[in-house]
Design a protein around this motif. Structure first.
Motif, PDB file in Angstrom:
ATOM      1  N   ARG A  44      55.795  64.216  33.566  1.00 38.79           N
ATOM      2  CA  ARG A  44      56.279  62.838  33.513  1.00 38.79           C
ATOM      3  C   ARG A  44      56.086  62.225  32.130  1.00 38.79           C
ATOM      4  O   ARG A  44      56.661  61.196  31.817  1.00 38.79           O
ATOM      5  CB  ARG A  44      55.567  62.001  34.580  1.00 38.79           C
ATOM      6  CG  ARG A  44      55.994  62.374  36.000  1.00 38.79           C
ATOM      7  CD  ARG A  44      55.187  61.651  37.052  1.00 38.79           C
ATOM      8  NE  ARG A  44      55.569  62.091  38.405  1.00 38.79           N
ATOM      9  CZ  ARG A  44      54.928  61.743  39.515  1.00 38.79           C
ATOM     10  NH1 ARG A  44      53.867  60.951  39.440  1.00 38.79           N
ATOM     11  NH2 ARG A  44      55.338  62.185  40.690  1.00 38.79           N
ATOM     12  N   LEU A  92      71.918  66.910  36.381  1.00 41.79           N
ATOM     13  CA  LEU A  92      71.856  65.632  37.085  1.00 41.79           C
ATOM     14  C   LEU A  92      71.932  65.837  38.592  1.00 41.79           C
ATOM     15  O   LEU A  92      72.549  66.787  39.070  1.00 41.79           O
ATOM     16  CB  LEU A  92      73.010  64.726  36.630  1.00 41.79           C
ATOM     17  CG  LEU A  92      73.084  64.417  35.132  1.00 41.79           C
ATOM     18  CD1 LEU A  92      74.315  63.581  34.830  1.00 41.79           C
ATOM     19  CD2 LEU A  92      71.820  63.728  34.645  1.00 41.79           C
ATOM     20  N   PHE A  93      71.315  64.920  39.341  1.00 44.41           N
ATOM     21  CA  PHE A  93      71.407  64.979  40.806  1.00 44.41           C
ATOM     22  C   PHE A  93      72.757  64.416  41.235  1.00 44.41           C
ATOM     23  O   PHE A  93      73.055  63.246  40.963  1.00 44.41           O
ATOM     24  CB  PHE A  93      70.271  64.185  41.445  1.00 44.41           C
ATOM     25  CG  PHE A  93      68.922  64.817  41.225  1.00 44.41           C
ATOM     26  CD1 PHE A  93      68.549  65.951  41.943  1.00 44.41           C
ATOM     27  CD2 PHE A  93      68.037  64.295  40.299  1.00 44.41           C
ATOM     28  CE1 PHE A  93      67.318  66.549  41.738  1.00 44.41           C
ATOM     29  CE2 PHE A  93      66.801  64.891  40.086  1.00 44.41           C
ATOM     30  CZ  PHE A  93      66.434  66.016  40.807  1.00 44.41           C
ATOM     31  N   MET A 119      73.156  61.027  43.212  1.00 41.45           N
ATOM     32  CA  MET A 119      72.644  59.805  42.586  1.00 41.45           C
ATOM     33  C   MET A 119      73.622  59.298  41.535  1.00 41.45           C
ATOM     34  O   MET A 119      74.273  60.085  40.852  1.00 41.45           O
ATOM     35  CB  MET A 119      71.288  60.073  41.909  1.00 41.45           C
ATOM     36  CG  MET A 119      70.151  60.371  42.842  1.00 41.45           C
ATOM     37  SD  MET A 119      68.632  60.587  41.865  1.00 41.45           S
ATOM     38  CE  MET A 119      67.432  60.826  43.183  1.00 41.45           C
ATOM     39  N   GLN A 149      70.659  55.688  38.729  1.00 43.54           N
ATOM     40  CA  GLN A 149      69.585  56.261  39.551  1.00 43.54           C
ATOM     41  C   GLN A 149      69.008  57.527  38.921  1.00 43.54           C
ATOM     42  O   GLN A 149      67.795  57.759  38.982  1.00 43.54           O
ATOM     43  CB  GLN A 149      70.110  56.559  40.963  1.00 43.54           C
ATOM     44  CG  GLN A 149      70.375  55.307  41.785  1.00 43.54           C
ATOM     45  CD  GLN A 149      71.172  55.599  43.053  1.00 43.54           C
ATOM     46  OE1 GLN A 149      71.874  56.622  43.144  1.00 43.54           O
ATOM     47  NE2 GLN A 149      71.101  54.697  44.022  1.00 43.54           N
ATOM     48  N   ASN A 150      69.864  58.345  38.314  1.00 40.77           N
ATOM     49  CA  ASN A 150      69.386  59.545  37.621  1.00 40.77           C
ATOM     50  C   ASN A 150      68.453  59.182  36.476  1.00 40.77           C
ATOM     51  O   ASN A 150      67.384  59.775  36.317  1.00 40.77           O
ATOM     52  CB  ASN A 150      70.577  60.363  37.094  1.00 40.77           C
ATOM     53  CG  ASN A 150      71.020  61.455  38.056  1.00 40.77           C
ATOM     54  OD1 ASN A 150      70.363  62.484  38.194  1.00 40.77           O
ATOM     55  ND2 ASN A 150      72.137  61.218  38.729  1.00 40.77           N
ATOM     56  N   LEU A 197      64.869  57.808  37.438  1.00 40.97           N
ATOM     57  CA  LEU A 197      64.041  58.665  38.297  1.00 40.97           C
ATOM     58  C   LEU A 197      62.558  58.658  37.917  1.00 40.97           C
ATOM     59  O   LEU A 197      61.692  58.330  38.738  1.00 40.97           O
ATOM     60  CB  LEU A 197      64.591  60.094  38.253  1.00 40.97           C
ATOM     61  CG  LEU A 197      64.247  61.002  39.431  1.00 40.97           C
ATOM     62  CD1 LEU A 197      64.724  60.415  40.741  1.00 40.97           C
ATOM     63  CD2 LEU A 197      64.844  62.378  39.211  1.00 40.97           C
ATOM     64  N   VAL A 198      62.244  59.023  36.682  1.00 39.67           N
ATOM     65  CA  VAL A 198      60.829  59.117  36.283  1.00 39.67           C
ATOM     66  C   VAL A 198      60.172  57.740  36.193  1.00 39.67           C
ATOM     67  O   VAL A 198      59.061  57.564  36.705  1.00 39.67           O
ATOM     68  CB  VAL A 198      60.681  59.912  34.967  1.00 39.67           C
ATOM     69  CG1 VAL A 198      59.230  59.881  34.470  1.00 39.67           C
ATOM     70  CG2 VAL A 198      61.120  61.358  35.174  1.00 39.67           C
ATOM     71  N   LYS A 225      60.739  55.215  37.963  1.00 39.41           N
ATOM     72  CA  LYS A 225      60.484  54.814  39.347  1.00 39.41           C
ATOM     73  C   LYS A 225      59.266  55.560  39.912  1.00 39.41           C
ATOM     74  O   LYS A 225      58.424  54.972  40.598  1.00 39.41           O
ATOM     75  CB  LYS A 225      61.736  55.109  40.194  1.00 39.41           C
ATOM     76  CG  LYS A 225      61.697  54.539  41.597  1.00 39.41           C
ATOM     77  CD  LYS A 225      63.022  54.789  42.321  1.00 39.41           C
ATOM     78  CE  LYS A 225      62.964  54.255  43.746  1.00 39.41           C
ATOM     79  NZ  LYS A 225      64.224  54.532  44.475  1.00 39.41           N
ATOM     80  N   MET A 226      59.176  56.870  39.612  1.00 36.38           N
ATOM     81  CA  MET A 226      58.050  57.674  40.107  1.00 36.38           C
ATOM     82  C   MET A 226      56.703  57.171  39.590  1.00 36.38           C
ATOM     83  O   MET A 226      55.693  57.238  40.291  1.00 36.38           O
ATOM     84  CB  MET A 226      58.225  59.137  39.671  1.00 36.38           C
ATOM     85  CG  MET A 226      59.239  59.918  40.470  1.00 36.38           C
ATOM     86  SD  MET A 226      59.347  61.612  39.810  1.00 36.38           S
ATOM     87  CE  MET A 226      60.575  62.321  40.898  1.00 36.38           C
ATOM     88  N   ARG A 238      68.124  60.381  30.565  1.00 36.99           N
ATOM     89  CA  ARG A 238      67.113  60.567  31.615  1.00 36.99           C
ATOM     90  C   ARG A 238      65.824  61.146  31.049  1.00 36.99           C
ATOM     91  O   ARG A 238      64.725  60.739  31.417  1.00 36.99           O
ATOM     92  CB  ARG A 238      67.661  61.470  32.724  1.00 36.99           C
ATOM     93  CG  ARG A 238      66.693  61.624  33.895  1.00 36.99           C
ATOM     94  CD  ARG A 238      67.268  62.453  35.016  1.00 36.99           C
ATOM     95  NE  ARG A 238      67.492  63.840  34.608  1.00 36.99           N
ATOM     96  CZ  ARG A 238      67.980  64.782  35.411  1.00 36.99           C
ATOM     97  NH1 ARG A 238      68.317  64.466  36.661  1.00 36.99           N
ATOM     98  NH2 ARG A 238      68.155  66.007  34.978  1.00 36.99           N
TER      99      ARG A 238
END
Length: 411
Positions: free
Chosen positions: A85, A96-97, A100, A104-105, A108-109, A111-112, A158
């Motif tokens: 992280r 990429l997901f 999402m 949102q991609n 990701l981190v 948010k985590m 990202r």
């Protein structure tokens, strides 16, 4: 833009990786120090261990032996998830997901690790702008709605989302077309000028290594370091035949990858926009002293080259008039990129654009060829100087041999 975290030092000490059942290590006893804010390239043949070495830095692959220190902190003993992280990671095809959105991609981190929603939203906007994508246009799109180059830009955004000091990039531009790849490389150079991260970048393309790297590590099998030096030093003084094989022929032309468009003269050019009346465009061309004019779109991006004959045939509309601008370069592009664009376009010039694609000027073939001649002349003088030094050394050795011990001249 918020205050950014700059790069960190990376130290690899006796770093090794052995896989069960393999008699030889995949990576064997690598020692390397990477400075804070440096962009270092790992280049070498397929299977030499360059990606394995990269992935051990963020412990996607666990080392079998040795130490990794980031800013002096030994990361081989801390939680690998927490480490990842703190270290940005960008791969080929962006990764990429698909379910999402772009926003949102990127989020990701952050948010985590528990960033507040307002801070995340602001960071997503900031990063999209940083990588040259309009936040309003792109934040709600899904990866399938993006081109390959756009996906890769989002992948870089990202990787930078939590503002890590270190960014690892594993052949990130390998899956896109050559023109897009050139533009992504230019974008990375521009980003690095702004962010000063420590970037470790894996590629098998030596030209890409020359273009991007502050220093290049040419790796043999098991990631043994054949040479770790600046691009210029490797081009002019390859350590051995293995490194010379990567340099290949035309070292002087390869040095065009060390000079940027911003280092040469960028000239202005007569321009008009789609909103200008046809008669005004015609008058501007007639008064410009040139045989063509550059038509810009509504965002002031190069759109078409218009010649006098094109305007005569336009008959009140520019829809079918002129030649589309197929390629542009940024100020961070290399002279090699610019020369290729000029030769491909076959018209003796290429438009220079800013971070959002807006027109900034033109570089012509004469300017580029003068730079080529200067580089070749510098190489010729350097070779001549080296030859003179060698002759002087040989003469001194011959003189010493003739004098013999104690400075007595032999009969």
């Amino acid at each position: 833009m918020s205050e950014a975290t700059h790069g960190a030092t990376i130290e690899l000490e006796n770093l090794s990786k052995r896989y069960p059942g393999n008699p030889s290590p995949a990576v064997d006893n690598v020692n390397m120090e990477i400075k804070a804010g440096e962009l270092v390239i790992f280049v070498g043949p397929s299977g030499c261990g360059k990606s394995t070495t990269l992935k051990m830095i963020n412990r996607l692959i666990e080392p079998t032996g040795g130490r990794i220190r980031i800013n002096g902190e030994d990361v081989t003993d801390i939680d690998p998830v927490k480490l990842r992280r703190k270290v940005g990671y960008a791969i080929q095809s962006a990764g990429l997901f698909p379910h999402m959105t772009v926003a949102q991609n990127i989020a990701l981190v952050p948010k985590m690790i528990g960033w507040p929603k307002a801070r995340i939203r602001s960071r997503v906007e900031e990063l999209l702008d940083l990588v040259g994508l309009d936040p309003v246009e792109f934040r709600a799109r899904y990866p399938r709605q993006l081109s390959g180059g756009q996906q890769q830009r989002v992948g870089v955004a990202r990787a930078l989302a939590a503002d890590p000091p270190v960014l690892l990039m594993d052949e990130p531009f390998g899956a896109v077309d050559p023109i897009t790849r050139d533009h992504l490389q230019d974008e990375l150079i521009r980003l690095q000028h702004e962010l000063h991260k420590t970037i470790v970048f894996v590629t098998h393309d030596f030209d890409e290594a020359i273009k991007l790297g502050d220093r290049i590590a040419v790796l043999r099998e098991r990631s043994h370091i054949a040479q770790f030096d600046t691009p210029e030093a490797i081009l002019t003084n390859p350590a051995d035949d293995f490194v010379s094989g990567f340099v290949g022929a035309g070292a002087a032309l390869k040095r065009l990858n060390l000079t940027r468009v911003r280092d040469v003269e960028i000239t202005d050019y007569p321009t008009v926009t789609l909103d200008d009346p046809l008669q005004e465009i015609f008058n501007r061309l007639r008064g410009s002293g040139t045989n063509e004019i550059l038509l810009l779109d509504k965002r002031r991006r190069p759109y078409k080259w218009l010649r006098r004959g094109d305007l005569m045939r336009a008959r009140g509309s520019l829809a079918r008039a002129g030649t589309l601008v197929n390629d542009t370069v940024t100020r961070d592009a290399t002279l090699r990129d610019a020369l290729e664009a000029v030769l491909t376009d076959n018209a003796g010039r290429v438009a220079v654009t800013g971070r959002r694609g807006e027109y900034e000027g033109v570089v012509d073939v004469e300017t580029l060829m003068n730079s080529v001649h200067e580089l070749m002349e510098a190489d010729r003088l350097e070779a001549l100087e080296a030859r003179h030094e060698l002759e002087e050394l040989r003469a001194a050795q011959t003189h010493a041999e003739q004098e013999g011990p104690g400075g007595v001249t032999k009969a």
